[in-house]
Structure formats: C-alpha cells, structure tokens
Design a protein around this motif. Structure first.
Motif, PDB file in Angstrom:
ATOM      1  N   TYR A 110       0.830  -1.206   0.000  1.00 57.59           N
ATOM      2  CA  TYR A 110       0.000   0.000   0.000  1.00 57.59           C
ATOM      3  C   TYR A 110       0.866   1.258   0.000  1.00 57.59           C
ATOM      4  CZ  TYR A 110      -4.117  -2.868   0.920  1.00 57.59           C
ATOM      5  OH  TYR A 110      -5.129  -3.779   0.833  1.00 57.59           O
ATOM      6  N   LYS A 111       1.937   1.225   0.759  1.00 57.30           N
ATOM      7  CA  LYS A 111       2.841   2.376   0.793  1.00 57.30           C
ATOM      8  C   LYS A 111       3.470   2.598  -0.584  1.00 57.30           C
ATOM      9  CE  LYS A 111       4.127   2.314   5.666  1.00 57.30           C
ATOM     10  NZ  LYS A 111       5.218   2.121   6.637  1.00 57.30           N
ATOM     11  N   ARG A 112       3.901   1.527  -1.210  1.00 57.82           N
ATOM     12  CA  ARG A 112       4.516   1.643  -2.539  1.00 57.82           C
ATOM     13  C   ARG A 112       3.498   2.132  -3.576  1.00 57.82           C
ATOM     14  NH1 ARG A 112       8.502  -3.608  -2.939  1.00 57.82           N
ATOM     15  NH2 ARG A 112       9.974  -2.845  -1.348  1.00 57.82           N
ATOM     16  N   LEU A 113       2.296   1.608  -3.506  1.00 59.11           N
ATOM     17  CA  LEU A 113       1.248   2.054  -4.431  1.00 59.11           C
ATOM     18  C   LEU A 113       0.916   3.528  -4.197  1.00 59.11           C
ATOM     19  CD1 LEU A 113      -1.233  -0.971  -4.557  1.00 59.11           C
ATOM     20  CD2 LEU A 113       0.295  -0.151  -6.356  1.00 59.11           C
ATOM     21  N   ILE A 168       2.960   5.824  -2.936  1.00 59.27           N
ATOM     22  CA  ILE A 168       4.097   6.599  -3.440  1.00 59.27           C
ATOM     23  C   ILE A 168       4.072   6.646  -4.964  1.00 59.27           C
ATOM     24  CG2 ILE A 168       6.619   6.614  -3.634  1.00 59.27           C
ATOM     25  CD1 ILE A 168       6.690   5.548  -0.743  1.00 59.27           C
ATOM     26  N   LEU A 169       3.751   5.535  -5.605  1.00 57.17           N
ATOM     27  CA  LEU A 169       3.668   5.498  -7.067  1.00 57.17           C
ATOM     28  C   LEU A 169       2.546   6.404  -7.572  1.00 57.17           C
ATOM     29  CD1 LEU A 169       4.648   4.224  -9.717  1.00 57.17           C
ATOM     30  CD2 LEU A 169       2.934   2.432  -9.367  1.00 57.17           C
ATOM     31  N   ALA A 170       1.404   6.378  -6.900  1.00 62.59           N
ATOM     32  CA  ALA A 170       0.281   7.229  -7.310  1.00 62.59           C
ATOM     33  C   ALA A 170       0.640   8.704  -7.141  1.00 62.59           C
ATOM     34  CB  ALA A 170      -0.957   6.884  -6.483  1.00 62.59           C
ATOM     35  N   ALA A 225       3.661   9.980  -7.212  1.00 63.26           N
ATOM     36  CA  ALA A 225       4.669  10.290  -8.230  1.00 63.26           C
ATOM     37  C   ALA A 225       4.013  10.514  -9.589  1.00 63.26           C
ATOM     38  CB  ALA A 225       5.706   9.174  -8.305  1.00 63.26           C
ATOM     39  N   ILE A 226       3.072   9.677  -9.951  1.00 59.83           N
ATOM     40  CA  ILE A 226       2.363   9.829 -11.230  1.00 59.83           C
ATOM     41  C   ILE A 226       1.593  11.150 -11.239  1.00 59.83           C
ATOM     42  CG2 ILE A 226       0.475   8.912 -12.637  1.00 59.83           C
ATOM     43  CD1 ILE A 226       1.490   6.105 -11.870  1.00 59.83           C
ATOM     44  N   TYR A 227       0.940  11.453 -10.122  1.00 64.93           N
ATOM     45  CA  TYR A 227       0.191  12.713 -10.024  1.00 64.93           C
ATOM     46  C   TYR A 227       1.122  13.914 -10.178  1.00 64.93           C
ATOM     47  CZ  TYR A 227      -2.454  16.555  -8.022  1.00 64.93           C
ATOM     48  OH  TYR A 227      -3.054  17.770  -7.818  1.00 64.93           O
TER      49      TYR A 227
END
Length: 91
Positions: free
Chosen positions: A8-11, A13-15, A17-19
C-alpha cells in the motif's frame, strides 16, 4: 500481513509520483502557452506603437496648408479657379 502495508505504501508513493509528473507536464504546457501569448502580445504592442507614431505625425501635419490642399484636391475634387485638370481616360 507485513507485506500488505508495504504494498500500500509503494502504491501510494507510485500514485503520488504519477500525479506529480502529470501536474508538472500540464503546468509546463500552460507556461508554454503563456510564453507564446506573451510574444504575440509584445508584437501587437510594437505594431500599435508604430501606428500611434504615424497618427501623431498625421496629427501634426493636418494643420499644414499642403495637407489641406492635398485633401481638398483628392477627396473633394476642388481646384484653383484658373487651374485646368486633365484626366487620362485611356486606362
């Protein structure tokens, strides 16, 4: 159980970053549009300054006798009493 909070933390952070990347790209596009508009407006300002200068020159020239005579001849077809005007109708 420990793996799911890491995922969940990685997702998250990825979300984020994409934003952030998406937002930066959109802001760059907007800045480019503003730069283009700015250059166009600067060009229009220069054109209007030149036009203003031309009008100022005309304004100074309007009261001269030469301008009045030229305007009377061209626009009002007025001539001196003993003056002959020849019109070439061959064209």
């Amino acid at each position: 159980m420990k793996k799911s909070p890491k995922i969940y933390k990685r997702l998250l952070i990825l979300a984020i970053a994409i934003y952030v990347i998406f937002t930066l790209i959109n802001q760059q596009k907007t800045l480019n549009q503003y730069a283009n508009n700015s250059s166009q407006l600067i060009a229009q300002i220069e054109e209007q300054k030149e036009y203003k200068e031309e009008l100022a020159k005309k304004k100074d020239n309007v009261t001269s006798l030469d301008y009045i005579e030229q305007t009377a001849r061209e626009k009002l077809d007025m001539y001196y009493p003993n003056e002959r005007v020849y019109v070439d109708r061959g064209m």
